[in-house]
Design an enzyme around this catalytic site. Sequence first.
Site, mmCIF file in Angstrom:
data_model
loop_
_atom_site.group_PDB
_atom_site.id
_atom_site.type_symbol
_atom_site.label_atom_id
_atom_site.label_comp_id
_atom_site.label_asym_id
_atom_site.label_seq_id
_atom_site.Cartn_x
_atom_site.Cartn_y
_atom_site.Cartn_z
ATOM 1 N N LYS A 240 17.028 21.691 -11.625
ATOM 2 C CA LYS A 240 16.311 20.438 -11.864
ATOM 3 C C LYS A 240 17.111 19.377 -12.607
ATOM 4 C CE LYS A 240 12.116 20.001 -11.769
ATOM 5 N NZ LYS A 240 11.335 19.139 -10.929
ATOM 6 N N GLU B 153 10.080 8.396 -17.132
ATOM 7 C CA GLU B 153 8.702 8.891 -17.289
ATOM 8 C C GLU B 153 8.150 8.559 -18.669
ATOM 9 O OE1 GLU B 153 8.193 13.056 -15.424
ATOM 10 O OE2 GLU B 153 10.340 12.776 -15.653
ATOM 11 N N SER C 160 15.403 21.326 -16.762
ATOM 12 C CA SER C 160 14.224 22.158 -16.961
ATOM 13 C C SER C 160 14.654 23.442 -17.644
ATOM 14 C CB SER C 160 13.607 22.466 -15.592
ATOM 15 O OG SER C 160 12.917 23.703 -15.629
ATOM 16 N N HIS D 151 0.826 -1.223 0.000
ATOM 17 C CA HIS D 151 0.000 0.000 0.000
ATOM 18 C C HIS D 151 0.857 1.269 0.000
ATOM 19 C CE1 HIS D 151 -3.309 -2.729 1.246
ATOM 20 N NE2 HIS D 151 -2.362 -3.278 1.982
#
Length: 462
Positions: free
Chosen positions: A284, A291, A278, A157
């Site tokens: 970043k 992804e 970024s 979970h």
Amino acid sequence: MAKKPWGGRFAEATDKLVEKFTASVHFDQKLALYDIKGSIAHARMLGARGIIPKEDAEKIIAGLAELEKEIQEGKFTWREDLEDVHMNIEAALFEKIGPLAGKLHTARSRNDQVATDVRLYLRDVIDEALAALKELRLVLVLKAKENLEVIMPGFTHLQHAQPVLFAHHLMAYYEMFTRDTKRLSFVREETNVCPLGSAALAGTPFPVDREMVARELGFAGISRNSMDAVSDRDFIISFLGAASLVFVHLSRLCEELILWMSQEFSFIDLPDKLCTGSSIMPQKKNPDVAELIRGKTGRVFGNLFSLLTVLKGLPMTYNRDLQEDKEPLFDTAETLLASLRLASSLVSGLKVNAPKMRKACEEGHLTATDLADYLATKGVPFREAHHIVGKLVAYCEDKGLKLWELPLEKMKEFSEVIEKDVYDWLTLEGSVARRKVPGGTAPEMVRKAIEEAEKELMQEEK
Ligand code: ARG
């Protein structure tokens, strides 16, 4: 009027919109080299069986070999008005060797031709995918081996559950990709069947030697029913399904890499060369590759559904709808190969932050189950032990303590049976070491799993 190979019975030129709408050459030219391979095998058989004169077969084969070279060198000009890859090559052969080229299509139809091409293409794709999967399985095993001592929180979970070895976690993915390997090997068998000789749908009156063609093309056998052979695309569905499952696994893996690289977890770092920045936030470093693999899973699933939908409700036998099999297939094939290769780079390049993983294990009372197990070994029924430990955990939460920080006297207030030896049960090392059931997270078991995986990888010749 532009001359079509099938133009005999037509009184007017094809509508331009129709020409554009029905053309597939802009994508099926990917099959060109397989088309030529299939044609060469077919021509050789026609010559061998005397269906066309041997010299004609030889001229056809020589012409096809020249076309093959032109295509490989990028010198071939594809024409949309010639519809598809098959008719482009046939027309180019005509340019090269004259009307003799027309004999190639004896005892053959584009229907069995295209089914053959796609099977040859897919067989190669599967071989590449199996090699890429093997590489990924190998890097997972290596990474597991390098980090055999590292303990991390195991989750259910997405909540801290029990301590596990990071290696055990990685080897779970090894299992998934090993199942994928078996599944894809099975799809390869399904794919490796030769439909040539089925012609348009009913077979051919010419005395063809189907076995000879199949052998030359490296197929394991020939299809058994000509009507099924020209309309069957199940093998592509099987591939798209197997690839979808690979993507379920890749996507799960990538999701974890993304989470683990976040500031909240900081369990791992990924190499700069596999991350991007970024355009506005200079600090970043983003896990875009992971992804994108996760994101591309959407189109891979979509491709499966698109072909399932194309096939449902098709009457026998060949229908032009089947031309819609190629774009989903090509897209999934290319996405799969690129994603598998990049996933290998991600796994092999990831740096493990072992202290951070260990620190995370301090949160969430990871060894509470061990304490319940301890009580059970002292004769307390497990359900009751569970309850007692629940109370202990609540007490710790209240006082901001860890289970192992409780003095023995305090623990005894919760259960008389608790003795000094309890503290062994509360350590992370003790917790994993005791789970030496087959398939468990104990170091000796994980080491064994790694050894077995290494043996397995060595035994697979592909
Ligand atoms: N481009 C077609 C396809 O991909 C080739 C077969 C065409 N056959 C036909 N009868 N029109 O399916």
